[in-house]
Design an enzyme around this catalytic site. Structure first.
Site, PDB file in Angstrom:
ATOM      1  CG  HIS A  12     -86.260  81.969 -50.679  1.00  0.00           C
ATOM      2  ND1 HIS A  12     -85.206  81.153 -51.009  1.00  0.00           N
ATOM      3  CD2 HIS A  12     -86.197  82.139 -49.338  1.00  0.00           C
ATOM      4  CE1 HIS A  12     -84.534  80.844 -49.911  1.00  0.00           C
ATOM      5  NE2 HIS A  12     -85.117  81.435 -48.876  1.00  0.00           N
ATOM      6  CG  HIS A  14     -87.997  81.085 -44.775  1.00  0.00           C
ATOM      7  ND1 HIS A  14     -87.526  79.824 -44.517  1.00  0.00           N
ATOM      8  CD2 HIS A  14     -87.145  81.632 -45.661  1.00  0.00           C
ATOM      9  CE1 HIS A  14     -86.411  79.619 -45.207  1.00  0.00           C
ATOM     10  NE2 HIS A  14     -86.156  80.708 -45.915  1.00  0.00           N
ATOM     11  CG  ASP A  16     -90.295  79.787 -39.728  1.00  0.00           C
ATOM     12  OD1 ASP A  16     -89.740  80.523 -40.560  1.00  0.00           O
ATOM     13  OD2 ASP A  16     -89.880  78.633 -39.462  1.00  0.00           O
ATOM     14  CG  HIS A 190     -81.796  78.069 -47.617  1.00  0.00           C
ATOM     15  ND1 HIS A 190     -82.985  77.418 -47.794  1.00  0.00           N
ATOM     16  CD2 HIS A 190     -82.112  79.349 -47.271  1.00  0.00           C
ATOM     17  CE1 HIS A 190     -83.984  78.259 -47.561  1.00  0.00           C
ATOM     18  NE2 HIS A 190     -83.482  79.439 -47.246  1.00  0.00           N
ATOM     19  CD  GLU A 193     -78.682  83.122 -46.646  1.00  0.00           C
ATOM     20  OE1 GLU A 193     -78.965  81.932 -46.477  1.00  0.00           O
ATOM     21  OE2 GLU A 193     -79.394  84.058 -46.230  1.00  0.00           O
TER      22      GLU A 193
HETATM   23 ZN   LIG Z   1     -84.493  81.216 -46.946  1.00  0.00          ZN
END
Ligand SMILES: [Zn+2]
Length: 258
Positions: A12, A14, A16, A190, A193
């Site tokens: 996991h 990202h 960016d 996702h 969360e």
């Molecule tokens: Zn994430």
């Protein structure tokens, strides 16, 4: 214990949200370390997930050329090597990188080219997941999953839905995930969360992912935990991120030990 030296798998990640100061400075020589820290690095104490996500905005702004996308991707390889990563799946939303004239295909090709080079130079196996974003419309979401299909013969291996799950209904993404299912594209999503167990149930029911990004609030419903275990749905859990975004106040409250 030398955590950096332990061999690891990173599922996991990202693209960016992973720019080092070195690569930012190369792309924007005027920036100071203070400015970098304030605008690219999420503070230990964020108000919530949306404040955390804001840190990607200046990064995305910088990642609008083939050269920048390649530099950022190769910079990430250096970080992976320092962390003894053996295999990683890096994810990003290609539609965010077309503001200065790149086509979505050029965006994906640039990252893919850099990944090929990174693999060659470091020996770390890396694959790519393309993300739609919660606030996208149906056309944007479908365009993203079609890109996954187009690049599946290369290093792109899956489809994700990212960004803030609170406040954006799933309707706009149903067609994209149906497309993924029809084409046998592996999916992660996702959920659980910023929102609770209901969001995970909804995501499982409508998106049919093999993995859930975070999902740490699934413990709010024991039936859901049992369902996840029975169906062998993998939760991509990021405890430090969950503390930063205030899903849990402190590590001893985190659901990972439950
Ligand atoms: Zn994430």
């Amino acid at each position: 214990m030398d955590l950096a030296g332990l061999p690891k798998i990173e599922l996991h990640l990202h693209l960016d949200c992973s720019l080092s100061f070195e690569v930012v400075k190369r792309l924007d020589p005027a920036i100071s370390f203070e400015e970098y820290r304030n605008s690219f690095v999420a503070p230990v104490n964020c108000l919530d997930l949306s404040e955390y996500i804001k840190r990607a905005i200046p990064a995305i702004q910088l990642m609008q050329s083939e050269e920048a996308l390649e530099a950022v991707t190769l910079d990430l390889f250096e970080q992976l090597a320092r962390d003894s990563i053996l295999y990683a799946e890096i994810r990003f939303a290609p539609l965010e990188h077309t503001r200065e004239g790149l086509s979505v295909e050029e965006v994906v090709r640039s990252v893919e080219r850099a990944v090929q080079r990174g693999i060659r130079e470091t020996g770390i196996e890396v694959r790519v997941i393309l993300c739609t974003l919660r606030h996208y419309n149906a056309r944007q979401s479908l365009q993203t999953v079609e890109l996954v299909e187009q690049f599946r013969t290369g290093l792109v291996v899956g489809f994700d839905i990212a960004a803030d799950e609170a406040g954006y209904p799933i309707d706009a993404h149903l067609a994209a995930f149906q497309y993924a299912q029809r084409h046998g594209i592996p999916c992660t999503a996702h959920a659980g969360e910023a929102c609770g167990a209901d969001s995970v149930w909804e995501t499982l029911e409508h998106f049919h992912p093999q993995r859930i990004g975070h999902g740490v609030r699934s413990v709010e419903d024991p039936a859901l935990v049992e369902h996840l275990a029975r169906r062998q749905i993998h939760l991509e859990v990021c405890p430090t991120s969950n503390l930063q975004t205030k899903v849990f106040r402190q590590m001893c409250d985190h659901s990972i030990g439950r």
